[in-house]
Scaffold this motif. Sequence first.
Motif, PDB file in Angstrom:
ATOM      1  N   ASP A  25       0.703  -1.174  -0.208  1.00 52.04           N
ATOM      2  CA  ASP A  25       0.130   0.081  -0.194  1.00 52.04           C
ATOM      3  C   ASP A  25       0.879   1.325  -0.099  1.00 52.04           C
ATOM      4  N   ALA A  73      -9.052   2.069  -3.173  1.00 51.01           N
ATOM      5  CA  ALA A  73      -8.965   2.484  -1.813  1.00 51.01           C
ATOM      6  C   ALA A  73      -8.088   1.594  -1.252  1.00 51.01           C
ATOM      7  N   THR A  74      -8.293   0.395  -1.717  1.00 52.19           N
ATOM      8  CA  THR A  74      -7.596  -1.194  -1.109  1.00 52.19           C
ATOM      9  C   THR A  74      -6.856  -1.748  -2.081  1.00 52.19           C
ATOM     10  N   ALA A  75      -5.989  -2.678  -1.503  1.00 48.33           N
ATOM     11  CA  ALA A  75      -5.213  -3.414  -2.559  1.00 48.33           C
ATOM     12  C   ALA A  75      -6.140  -4.640  -3.174  1.00 48.33           C
ATOM     13  N   GLU A  76      -6.929  -5.064  -2.499  1.00 51.88           N
ATOM     14  CA  GLU A  76      -8.240  -6.102  -2.780  1.00 51.88           C
ATOM     15  C   GLU A  76      -9.066  -5.332  -3.960  1.00 51.88           C
ATOM     16  N   ARG A  78      -8.303  -2.596  -5.834  1.00 53.18           N
ATOM     17  CA  ARG A  78      -7.376  -2.378  -6.770  1.00 53.18           C
ATOM     18  C   ARG A  78      -7.357  -3.489  -7.736  1.00 53.18           C
TER      19      ARG A  78
END
Length: 130
Positions: A25, A73-76, A78
């Motif tokens: 992140d 907003a989050t890696a998941e 993205r």
Amino acid sequence: MADIDALQRAYRATDGWLHLTITTDEEWRRLRDTLGEAALADHMWDHHERHPADGEAYLPQFQLQVEDDPRFATAELRREHAAELSTVITEALRNRTQREWADLFTARGVPYEVRKPAQPSTSSAPGGGA
């Protein structure tokens, strides 16, 4: 949709390829901020004679598309929206040279590799050859 990772693939600069190797992140935030600041600098350089109306702030297109976008907003998220994120990054990187991006990324701690023209990446570079 193909199983792609928008933050670990090759992107075309004006004169060559850069392969992003973003895994955390913090690295994502560095990339996001670097691309946003570059877009703002480009806008200010290209439009230095124009001034927004009093009190109106200008945000470059990259920041409008990414900074507050809940899809990224989050890696998941993205990963889930990798195609959209790839499109945004492609647009951001295509306006500067490989060396310009390499200098910016190095200064900001954004992980990347320079790719030779004949080696854009395995299957992730849009549009094919160099």
